[in-house]
Design a protein around this motif. Structure first.
Motif, short mmCIF file in Angstrom:
data_model
loop_
_atom_site.label_atom_id
_atom_site.label_comp_id
_atom_site.label_asym_id
_atom_site.label_seq_id
_atom_site.Cartn_x
_atom_site.Cartn_y
_atom_site.Cartn_z
N LEU A 103 -0.88 -7.75 -7.12
CA LEU A 103 0.54 -7.62 -7.10
C LEU A 103 0.66 -6.37 -6.03
O LEU A 103 0.23 -5.56 -5.83
CB LEU A 103 0.96 -7.04 -8.41
N ALA A 104 1.57 -6.80 -4.95
CA ALA A 104 1.80 -6.07 -3.96
C ALA A 104 3.28 -5.50 -3.94
O ALA A 104 4.40 -6.21 -4.18
CB ALA A 104 1.64 -6.55 -2.42
N THR A 105 3.41 -4.07 -3.64
CA THR A 105 4.90 -3.59 -3.53
C THR A 105 5.24 -3.67 -2.23
O THR A 105 4.40 -3.64 -1.17
CB THR A 105 4.63 -1.87 -3.90
N PRO A 106 6.62 -3.39 -1.94
CA PRO A 106 6.96 -3.67 -0.64
C PRO A 106 6.70 -2.30 0.01
O PRO A 106 6.84 -1.17 -0.53
CB PRO A 106 8.46 -3.94 -0.70
N LEU A 107 6.87 -2.41 1.58
CA LEU A 107 6.98 -1.20 2.20
C LEU A 107 8.35 -0.61 2.19
O LEU A 107 9.35 -1.39 2.39
CB LEU A 107 6.49 -1.41 3.74
N ILE A 108 8.57 0.54 1.82
CA ILE A 108 9.72 1.15 1.66
C ILE A 108 10.28 1.65 2.96
O ILE A 108 9.62 2.42 3.56
CB ILE A 108 9.75 2.37 0.44
N THR A 109 11.50 1.01 3.24
CA THR A 109 11.94 1.05 4.71
C THR A 109 13.24 1.80 4.75
O THR A 109 14.09 1.60 3.75
CB THR A 109 11.97 -0.01 5.59
N LYS A 110 13.85 2.25 5.86
CA LYS A 110 15.12 2.98 5.94
C LYS A 110 15.93 1.89 6.16
O LYS A 110 15.68 0.80 6.39
CB LYS A 110 15.06 4.08 6.99
#
Length: 428
Positions: A217-224
């Motif tokens: 399970l992969a979480t997204p990269l948190i971006t601005k």
């Protein structure tokens, strides 16, 4: 809602293997899962915090976490798009392993109960692995063609090239999953979406060697909102180690988020319920000037990472800088952190210049004459005390903790002076 629905609502599910099968496993019994953290720096930053808090959510739901610190993989380094990593010495990596092991353990319940967490280093099993064993027992199960399909590998081949060392990294991570499966019946790996190739390398290896089906399970990269990352690769890392990012700077980071950023960040980082978050969003929309969401985010995360006492000190410092509290009541560490964020003007020890000159030097007014006008108009402050005399000169008794002056023009323009600091010290 079940844990998959919870993670999905929070936007924490980016990529996955068979989600229905994973949901079934999580709903019908305890799952042992792991997340990995490579010691490529002396601490973890808020990008890692996404994974840590996701692991914590799974543990709260009754599952058993394993925090893996890459004592072995940290000696190699996961390939990145910008080029080959500089290899750190084994001594450096070992020191960073200890630091990161301590940081990971702060966010997981390491108790003796059935869901009590573990912290392991992959050097335990990789350090004694011979080259022949690695090639014969692990490498045989990987197709070079598939390894070349990984996006970062393709990008590197088209630009700077890639060493065999970094090309082989995904085999080492896959072997970690296999070892944890064998040792602890670990059947789920959690990681960032940029690690997806490594995660599926592990599920594929277990399927090939053990004939078992496991999950990733992969979480997204948190971006601005503009698409850039909140991470060290952008040159502005926010660390969870107070020696690298002070509690004050950490608090201010969240407090300074734009209104557009807050809803997503609350979902990802806050442990408030769905109802509480939606209510915060409603209040923030009705009264945006109060920055309700930003304050909730700053207070919850600073308390989580640094403790309630440090959070209270950081919040008090922020208020005091703008005249809403007593600067003299702040401890030296908090004042020093707040001053550092203001890019203080360095002044050598000795007789101080007039306040008007200091205001200009600190950049809160364009010139000395503008500073004098601000004083005459009643809009100049030193340590929150109004300055009445355009020729006033601060004395040693005015210095906070013997080193600092906080200068303010009006309500919102703040600067600082640091006594006995060089320009290099101030810039740092």
């Amino acid at each position: 809602m079940d844990i998959i629905d919870e993670l999905s609502w929070r936007g924490l599910v980016a990529v996955h293997t068979d989600l229905d099968e994973l949901r079934k496993a999580l709903d019908t019994g305890q799952v042992t899962y792991y997340g990995g953290f490579d010691p490529t720096a002396p601490g973890l930053h808020i990008g890692h915090l996404v994974l840590l808090l996701t692991m914590r959510r799974l543990q709260i739901a009754g599952h058993r976490p394993i925090g893996l610190v890459g004592g072995a993989t940290g000696l190699i380094g996961d390939p990145r798009g910008s080029g080959e990593r500089v290899l750190n010495t084994p001594e450096t990596v070992a020191g960073w392993v200890d630091k990161i092991r301590a940081e990971v353990s702060r966010f997981l319940d390491m108790g003796d109960g059935p869901s009590g967490g573990l912290i392991v280093s992959n050097l335990e099993w990789t350090g004694s692995l011979t080259a022949l064993e690695f090639l014969r027992d692990i490498g045989k199960h990987f197709s070079v063609n598939r390894m070349l399909d990984r996006e970062v590998v393709k990008a590197r081949l088209e630009s700077t090239g890639i060493s065999y060392t970094e090309f082989s990294y995904q085999l080492l991570q896959a072997n970690d999953f296999l070892e944890l499966y064998r040792r602890y019946s670990c059947t789920l790996q959690v990681g960032g979406s940029d690690q997806w190739g490594n995660l599926t390398a592990g599920t594929g290896l277990i399927r090939s060697v053990e004939g078992a089906s496991v999950h990733a399970l992969a979480t997204p990269l948190i971006t601005k909102p503009d698409g850039t990352k909140y991470s060290k690769s952008e040159g502005s890392a926010v660390w969870i180690n107070r020696e690298l990012t002070s509690p004050y700077a950490f608090y201010q980071f969240w407090l300074n988020m734009t209104d557009a950023e807050v809803p997503n960040l609350l979902r990802v980082f806050s442990f408030r319920s769905r109802e509480e978050i939606l209510e915060l969003e409603r209040q923030a929309n009705e009264k945006p000037a109060l920055r309700i969401g930003q304050r909730a985010l700053a207070e919850e995360l600073t308390t989580l990472v640094h403790g309630a006492k440090q959070c209270a000190a950081a919040a008090a410092a922020g208020r005091a800088l703008f005249g809403q509290g007593a600067l003299e009541e702040l401890d030296a560490e908090t004042i020093a952190a707040a001053v550092a964020e203001l890019n203080p003007f360095p002044v050598p020890e000795g007789e101080l210049p007039p306040i008007a000159n200091l205001m200009a030097s600190a950049g809160i007014v364009p010139s000395v004459s503008a500073a004098r006008r601000a004083i005459e108009e009643g809009g100049a402050y030193v340590n929150n005390a109004k300055v009445a005399d355009i020729a006033a000169v601060p004395g040693p008794e005015d210095l906070l903790h013997g080193r600092y002056l906080i200068l303010r023009r009006g309500k919102r323009t703040v600067g600082a002076v640091q006594i006995g600091a060089s320009s290099a010290d101030s810039a740092g």
